[in-house]
Design a protein around this motif. Sequence first.
Motif, PDB file in Angstrom:
ATOM      1  N   ILE A  15      52.227  -6.619  65.493  1.00 45.40           N
ATOM      2  CA  ILE A  15      52.273  -7.107  64.117  1.00 45.40           C
ATOM      3  C   ILE A  15      51.501  -8.417  64.003  1.00 45.40           C
ATOM      4  N   TYR A  16      50.611  -8.466  63.018  1.00 45.79           N
ATOM      5  CA  TYR A  16      49.852  -9.667  62.713  1.00 45.79           C
ATOM      6  C   TYR A  16      50.177 -10.096  61.296  1.00 45.79           C
ATOM      7  N   ARG A  17      50.144 -11.378  61.090  1.00 50.34           N
ATOM      8  CA  ARG A  17      50.304 -11.909  59.739  1.00 50.34           C
ATOM      9  C   ARG A  17      49.287 -13.022  59.555  1.00 50.34           C
ATOM     10  N   PRO A  18      48.906 -13.312  58.305  1.00 51.45           N
ATOM     11  CA  PRO A  18      47.940 -14.387  58.094  1.00 51.45           C
ATOM     12  C   PRO A  18      48.572 -15.739  58.448  1.00 51.45           C
ATOM     13  N   PRO A  19      47.725 -16.740  58.737  1.00 47.28           N
ATOM     14  CA  PRO A  19      48.257 -18.042  59.129  1.00 47.28           C
ATOM     15  C   PRO A  19      49.047 -18.738  58.024  1.00 47.28           C
ATOM     16  N   GLU A  20      48.748 -18.408  56.773  1.00 42.67           N
ATOM     17  CA  GLU A  20      49.478 -19.004  55.657  1.00 42.67           C
ATOM     18  C   GLU A  20      50.263 -17.913  54.946  1.00 42.67           C
ATOM     19  N   GLU A  21      51.510 -18.218  54.635  1.00 44.34           N
ATOM     20  CA  GLU A  21      52.312 -17.252  53.897  1.00 44.34           C
ATOM     21  C   GLU A  21      51.840 -17.193  52.449  1.00 44.34           C
ATOM     22  N   ILE A  22      51.820 -16.014  51.900  1.00 45.24           N
ATOM     23  CA  ILE A  22      51.460 -15.836  50.495  1.00 45.24           C
ATOM     24  C   ILE A  22      52.683 -16.214  49.668  1.00 45.24           C
ATOM     25  N   ILE A  23      52.541 -17.263  48.914  1.00 44.21           N
ATOM     26  CA  ILE A  23      53.659 -17.777  48.136  1.00 44.21           C
ATOM     27  C   ILE A  23      53.618 -17.174  46.743  1.00 44.21           C
ATOM     28  N   GLY A  24      54.749 -16.723  46.312  1.00 42.24           N
ATOM     29  CA  GLY A  24      54.875 -16.195  44.966  1.00 42.24           C
ATOM     30  C   GLY A  24      56.345 -16.135  44.604  1.00 42.24           C
ATOM     31  N   ALA A  25      56.667 -16.550  43.412  1.00 43.52           N
ATOM     32  CA  ALA A  25      58.051 -16.466  42.936  1.00 43.52           C
ATOM     33  C   ALA A  25      58.161 -15.189  42.119  1.00 43.52           C
ATOM     34  N   TYR A  26      58.935 -14.252  42.611  1.00 41.08           N
ATOM     35  CA  TYR A  26      59.041 -12.961  41.949  1.00 41.08           C
ATOM     36  C   TYR A  26      60.446 -12.750  41.412  1.00 41.08           C
ATOM     37  N   ALA A 131      46.010   4.453  62.835  1.00 37.06           N
ATOM     38  CA  ALA A 131      46.130   3.405  63.853  1.00 37.06           C
ATOM     39  C   ALA A 131      46.873   2.183  63.350  1.00 37.06           C
ATOM     40  N   GLY A 132      46.947   2.015  62.031  1.00 30.32           N
ATOM     41  CA  GLY A 132      47.614   0.829  61.521  1.00 30.32           C
ATOM     42  C   GLY A 132      47.885   0.871  60.042  1.00 30.32           C
ATOM     43  N   CYS A 133      48.700  -0.083  59.621  1.00 33.31           N
ATOM     44  CA  CYS A 133      49.069  -0.223  58.217  1.00 33.31           C
ATOM     45  C   CYS A 133      48.788  -1.646  57.768  1.00 33.31           C
ATOM     46  N   ILE A 134      48.421  -1.758  56.515  1.00 31.44           N
ATOM     47  CA  ILE A 134      48.190  -3.049  55.887  1.00 31.44           C
ATOM     48  C   ILE A 134      49.222  -3.166  54.768  1.00 31.44           C
ATOM     49  N   LEU A 135      50.109  -4.128  54.889  1.00 33.93           N
ATOM     50  CA  LEU A 135      51.196  -4.268  53.929  1.00 33.93           C
ATOM     51  C   LEU A 135      50.843  -5.339  52.899  1.00 33.93           C
ATOM     52  N   LEU A 136      50.701  -4.911  51.649  1.00 33.55           N
ATOM     53  CA  LEU A 136      50.361  -5.798  50.541  1.00 33.55           C
ATOM     54  C   LEU A 136      51.382  -5.714  49.418  1.00 33.55           C
ATOM     55  N   ARG A 137      52.585  -5.277  49.750  1.00 30.17           N
ATOM     56  CA  ARG A 137      53.631  -5.120  48.746  1.00 30.17           C
ATOM     57  C   ARG A 137      54.937  -5.606  49.336  1.00 30.17           C
ATOM     58  N   ARG A 138      55.480  -6.658  48.765  1.00 30.27           N
ATOM     59  CA  ARG A 138      56.782  -7.124  49.227  1.00 30.27           C
ATOM     60  C   ARG A 138      57.852  -6.148  48.779  1.00 30.27           C
ATOM     61  N   THR A 139      58.902  -6.072  49.581  1.00 27.00           N
ATOM     62  CA  THR A 139      60.029  -5.233  49.205  1.00 27.00           C
ATOM     63  C   THR A 139      61.320  -5.846  49.722  1.00 27.00           C
ATOM     64  N   MET A 140      62.385  -5.590  49.007  1.00 26.02           N
ATOM     65  CA  MET A 140      63.711  -6.014  49.454  1.00 26.02           C
ATOM     66  C   MET A 140      64.360  -4.910  50.275  1.00 26.02           C
ATOM     67  N   VAL A 163      48.898  -1.030  64.861  1.00 26.13           N
ATOM     68  CA  VAL A 163      48.662  -2.359  64.312  1.00 26.13           C
ATOM     69  C   VAL A 163      49.268  -2.429  62.921  1.00 26.13           C
ATOM     70  N   ILE A 164      50.080  -3.455  62.704  1.00 26.22           N
ATOM     71  CA  ILE A 164      50.669  -3.718  61.386  1.00 26.22           C
ATOM     72  C   ILE A 164      50.114  -5.058  60.922  1.00 26.22           C
ATOM     73  N   LEU A 165      49.333  -5.028  59.850  1.00 27.75           N
ATOM     74  CA  LEU A 165      48.819  -6.253  59.247  1.00 27.75           C
ATOM     75  C   LEU A 165      49.725  -6.570  58.059  1.00 27.75           C
ATOM     76  N   ASP A 166      50.676  -7.459  58.288  1.00 29.64           N
ATOM     77  CA  ASP A 166      51.694  -7.759  57.277  1.00 29.64           C
ATOM     78  C   ASP A 166      51.285  -9.015  56.502  1.00 29.64           C
ATOM     79  N   HIS A 167      50.706  -8.814  55.340  1.00 24.15           N
ATOM     80  CA  HIS A 167      50.237  -9.915  54.510  1.00 24.15           C
ATOM     81  C   HIS A 167      51.319 -10.418  53.569  1.00 24.15           C
ATOM     82  N   VAL A 168      52.480  -9.816  53.606  1.00 22.79           N
ATOM     83  CA  VAL A 168      53.536 -10.227  52.699  1.00 22.79           C
ATOM     84  C   VAL A 168      54.812 -10.605  53.432  1.00 22.79           C
TER      85      VAL A 168
END
Length: 168
Positions: A15-26, A131-140, A163-168
């Motif tokens: 699992i990889y994530r970007p160095p900065e968390e994507i901030i958003g108030a949802y 081979a991998g997933c790119i996660l661009l959707r937050r979920t509870m 490979v999991i690219l977790d951007h959220v």
Amino acid sequence: MTELIAGGFLSMPVIYRPPEEIIGAYHVKRGDFDIDEQAQVMSRRKIVGDVISHYQRHMEGMPAICFCVSVEHSRLMAEEFSAAGYRARAVYGNMPDAERESALRGLATGQVQVITSCDLIAEGFDTPAVAGCILLRRTMSLGLYLQQAGRALRPFPGKTRAVILDHV
């Protein structure tokens, strides 16, 4: 999961994530984070660019599924991957069945490198070549998260990791 990986029933996730968390108030609607609010945040140019560069760095050319917030977001991401030189297709519920099936088959054969989707193939879709997933959707929902990540965990000859690219 450890037992399933050891037994060869699942691939080892990395699992990889970007160095900065994507901030958003949802806000929460119908038990999960608001889709429209997420779509605004996840469609920002910097985030889209980071997604492409992380795919290039960690999965260059490998078959991947990009889980998006909305159909429009899915189309945007397919366009951006295509503009970067990848064979990408957006799939969604009301597209012609034959077109959708062709895109999904293409992921297994290599004709398509990246499928972008919104709530269409998180469950019940099985293409072990992914081979991998790119996660661009937050979920509870832990269940939804595991279903999305699970699309890449299917073992496949020659595949040593998922490979999991977790951007959220």
